[in-house]
Design an enzyme around this catalytic site. Structure first.
Site, PDB file in Angstrom:
ATOM      1  N   ASP A  53      35.883  32.155  45.276  1.00  0.00           N
ATOM      2  CA  ASP A  53      37.252  32.456  44.873  1.00  0.00           C
ATOM      3  C   ASP A  53      37.237  33.768  44.096  1.00  0.00           C
ATOM      4  O   ASP A  53      36.635  33.860  43.030  1.00  0.00           O
ATOM      5  CB  ASP A  53      37.762  31.292  43.988  1.00  0.00           C
ATOM      6  CG  ASP A  53      39.248  31.388  43.725  1.00  0.00           C
ATOM      7  OD1 ASP A  53      39.897  32.301  44.296  1.00  0.00           O
ATOM      8  OD2 ASP A  53      39.745  30.557  42.948  1.00  0.00           O
ATOM      9  N   GLU A 148      39.986  33.503  49.137  1.00  0.00           N
ATOM     10  CA  GLU A 148      39.327  32.229  48.854  1.00  0.00           C
ATOM     11  C   GLU A 148      38.753  31.661  50.156  1.00  0.00           C
ATOM     12  O   GLU A 148      39.414  31.727  51.191  1.00  0.00           O
ATOM     13  CB  GLU A 148      40.411  31.273  48.350  1.00  0.00           C
ATOM     14  CG  GLU A 148      39.986  30.279  47.318  1.00  0.00           C
ATOM     15  CD  GLU A 148      41.135  29.321  47.052  1.00  0.00           C
ATOM     16  OE1 GLU A 148      40.870  28.124  46.961  1.00  0.00           O
ATOM     17  OE2 GLU A 148      42.293  29.763  46.971  1.00  0.00           O
TER      18      GLU A 148
END
Lengths: 433, 366
Positions: A53, A148
């Protein structure tokens, strides 16, 4: 918990005493972690999944492009009057700024902040670079959004080392090639990996070996659970559930009765059971557009016009990406910021703006639009599939009229692509001046 | 308003009308049930403004009146109090005070005059049928109705009423179900209506399978069904139903006869490894043998053989297994007939020898 004795989380050494990480789960020590010796012996079919992320992605890209912004509170978002914050740098977060907050609030909280517009095409460019790095480690990359992804690195140990080392190498490479930091969570399942990546942001690395999953999850508050918002949290609190451990100890039947199917799923996840596989190629899960209005919309007819315009944009993107969607969702944010979503799953996937418009208008009837001022409207399609995979034949063959319409739609698309969004549009959307 | 009645009878009446009340509605009053009390008769009404159900119940009315109360809560309260309890309902300063034994509830209300009751005009044409007959039409075709389709006219059941009987047709564009009930009806001109999906389910809930009668009043825009003390009024779908007769494969000349239960079991087993999303199964018909095959994106495979009656040229054809299972679940005969012509045109299924039923399934290209 005896962390040092077992060399518990794959990282050598003790937790720093000041660590904010509860339960003793080893986070990235940013330099020391190169020194670990052995990974937890994985079981035969044990998966190794990394969740990556990017840290405050949009502001981070802006800072990289404009180094003079380094260390300053950078806030990327929509228009000053009515827009919302898309993403805020960690410096700005200290002032209480967070994504989805109205820009006006952010400006009040952080008057000295640097407010920048969203440069989506630039972020997409950087995102492609980052995903290329992900792909250089494994083909099993499932993008969740622009910044992500899940990576399944099971079985690539021989090539790239144990999962933790792979995560470190990815972090290093991303920093080298893009100047950006990414937080990683390594775990035997998607669910745990995703939680782990969030434990030590920014520039974090948290490794949860298979035999420590329950230990890791148990103390976490339930709001870390996927899909647990304020409402569910209240329901759970009434049942005396505050942590994952509480969740595992409550009878699954009771959860199912109070929260439906989702309750049973939560119970399994809290137990650390999550068999979902990393699905590469499912690039886009949904395609949608939304619009925050400069003035609240009061009139139903006006709302329909906005929906027509949104449906057109969504449909055009779907055709460009050659997908169709089975579920149509309508998102409404009222002037008081109450957010509602109404969705319907159709029998057959659609990519036609007329059909999306008609469906969204039916959903509009299930809202209070027209009786309550509206601030934002969004239209999106999910459950996407490529037309070529749909091989179910139809009873009533597409008559000529609809084929003709298809040709017309494609012609309109190419005009929009060439001359811009507003070059050609339904007559109802052309304002009389 | 002050009434008193017995729990079981009250629940029976409330569940009849409670089903149409949507869980989520845009106007608070649409979550309510309308109660009218007069002359020792209670009338309950529930609506979603498309379909309305009204039922009557004899009870002791101490003081007449009318009011609306939240449907779910009222029904939940009645269910929760002990069996055989005597329930008293009394209106006191805009609150409904409900007492049963040692329990007391104070329920919010909304004024009765704000409740959107439907007009009760009588239909242009009326027919009477055995309830079981109508129920069978719904049960054996309803599954093929579309749900939330953009082609809104498919989200309902097509009913054709003629002098010789009633025909029901449902289709979602991939498969079609049609059943005809032969009965003499005093009808001059055939009537064709599209009954909305929800109305079909609600009306079906009210029907008993026996020989009791149901009266249907049909007009251009509304359908009214009278079942004993219960009255259902529904708007009809305004649209043109597709030309379904055109898609029935009358020319399909290859015929297979199969054991219904064996086929169902084979389909269920094979489907375990079919693509979860598209549910495709390949059926290969050869003289006296059927081979079922499925595979999924993980390259897992299932194959199964079964004995059938079939004498034509071998032919393979793919189907969504869900569509086939739906048909098998409404066929009563132990043997099933499947007729088809080629791999990419529709197949016709029915219980062996049942000319009155027609199930058409479009294949998948596998």
């Amino acid at each position: 918990m005896d962390v040092s004795g077992k060399m518990a989380f794959g990282v050598m050494g003790m937790l720093p005493p000041t660590s904010a990480c509860s339960g003793g789960f080893q986070r990235n020590d940013k330099r020391q972690n190169q020194t670990m010796k052995s990974d937890t012996k994985s079981e035969a079919r044990q998966k190794s999944i990394i969740h990556l992320d990017m840290d405050a992605f949009y502001p981070a890209v802006e800072v990289r492009d404009h180094p003079e912004l380094k260390g300053k509170p950078v806030i990327v978002g929509g228009g000053r009057e009515r827009g919302v914050v898309s993403s805020a740098s960690y410096e700005a977060r200290k002032f209480g700024v967070h994504s989805a907050q109205p820009m006006a609030t952010a400006m009040r909280l952080c008057p000295h902040g640097i407010f920048l517009p969203v440069r989506m095409s630039r972020y997409q460019e950087v995102s492609r670079q980052v995903f290329e790095i992900f792909h250089s480690f494994t083909p099993l990359v499932e993008p969740l959004s622009i910044d992500e992804a899940f990576l399944d690195v099971t079985g690539v140990e021989r090539l790239s080392g144990p999962p933790r080392e792979i995560a470190l190498k990815i972090k290093e490479k991303v920093l080298d090639e893009t100047g950006l930091t990414v937080s990683a969570g390594v775990a035997p399942s998607k669910f745990v990996a995703k939680i782990a990546s969030d434990m030590d942001k920014p520039d974090g690395l948290t490794v949860v070996p298979p035999d420590r999953v329950r230990e890791f999850l148990d103390p976490l508050p339930v709001d870390k659970m996927w899909g647990v918002g304020k409402v569910t949290q209240q329901v759970l609190a009434r049942l005396g559930v505050r942590t994952f451990q509480d969740l595992t100890q409550i009878p699954v039947g009771l959860l199912e009765r109070t929260l439906g199917k989702h309750g049973a799923a939560m119970h399994r996840l809290a137990m650390g059971i999550d068999d979902r596989v990393v699905e590469p190629g499912h690039e886009t899960k949904s395609i949608g557009h939304e619009e925050t209005f400069a003035r609240d919309i009061l009139d139903l007819e006006e709302a329909r016009k906005e929906i027509l315009s949104l449906a057109g944009r969504v449909a055009r993107r779907m055709r460009r990406e050659d997908v169709r969607g089975l579920t149509v969702s309508l998102k409404i944010k009222y002037a008081d910021f109450t957010l509602i979503t109404r969705a319907v799953t159709l029998t057959e996937p659609v990519d036609d703006s007329g059909e999306i418009y008609a469906t969204a208008c039916r959903l509009l009837e299930k809202t209070e639009v027209g009786r309550r001022p509206v601030r934002l409207i969004g239209v999106s399609l999910s459950q996407l599939s490529s037309p070529d995979k749909e091989t179910q034949l139809r009873l009533f063959d597409d008559d000529r009229a609809s084929l003709k319409r298809k040709g017309l739609t494609l012609a309109l698309d190419s005009i929009c692509d060439k001359f811009g969004e507003k070059s050609i549009q339904p007559a109802t959307l052309v304002s009389k001046t | 308003m002050h009434i008193c009645t017995q729990r079981e009878r009250l629940i029976q009446a409330l569940t009849k009308v409670g089903g149409v009340v949507e869980k989520r509605q845009t106007l608070p009053i649409l979550g309510n049930i309308h109660i009218h009390a007069d002359d020792d008769v209670l009338t309950f009404t529930g609506t979603d403004r498309e379909v309305e159900i009204r039922t009557r119940l004899a009870a002791s009315v101490i003081e007449p009146g009318e009011i609306t109360v939240p449907a779910r809560k009222f029904i939940d309260i009645c269910r929760a109090v002990p069996d055989e309890a005597e329930i008293t309902f009394k209106l006191q300063s805009q609150r409904a005070s409900i007492t049963a034994g040692k329990s007391r509830f104070n329920l919010s209300t909304l004024p009765a005059e704000d409740y959107p009751l439907m007009e009760t005009s009588s239909g242009d044409q009326s027919i009477e049928l055995e309830q079981g007959m109508l129920k069978e039409l719904f049960d054996k075709t309803g599954f093929a109705m579309a749900n939330q389709d953009v082609r809104y006219y498919l989200n309902g059941l097509f009913l054709k009423v003629q002098a010789r009987g009633v025909t029901a047709v449902a289709t979602d564009g991939h498969r079609l179900a049609m059943l005809e009930q032969l009965v003499d009806l005093p009808i001059d001109e055939p009537i064709q209506v599209i009954v909305p999906r929800k109305t079909v389910h609600e009306l079906n809930r009210l029907l008993e399978s026996g020989g009791e009668r149901v009266r249907l009043d049909l007009s251009q825009r509304t359908l009214r069904a009278v079942i004993g003390d219960t009255l259902l009024t529904s708007k009809l779908v305004d649209g043109r139903y597709p030309d379904y007769e055109r898609v029935i494969p009358l020319m399909a000349d290859k015929v297979a006869l199969l054991d219904r239960d064996a086929l169902r079991q084979s389909l269920l087993r094979t489907s375990i490894l079919s693509n979860e999303k598209f549910k495709g199964i390949r059926l290969s018909f050869a003289p006296n043998e059927l081979t079922l095959q499925a595979h999924n994106p993980e390259q897992e495979e299932a194959e199964e053989h079964m004995e059938i009656e079939f004498t034509d040229e071998p032919l393979a054809i793919g189907f969504n297994v869900g569509y086939l299972l739906d048909v098998l679940s409404v066929i009563d005969e132990p043997r099933v007939e499947i007729r088809f012509a080629e791999s990419n045109s529709s197949a016709l299924m029915r219980g062996a020898g049942r000319e009155d039923q027609t199930y058409v399934v479009m294949p998948m290209l596998l």
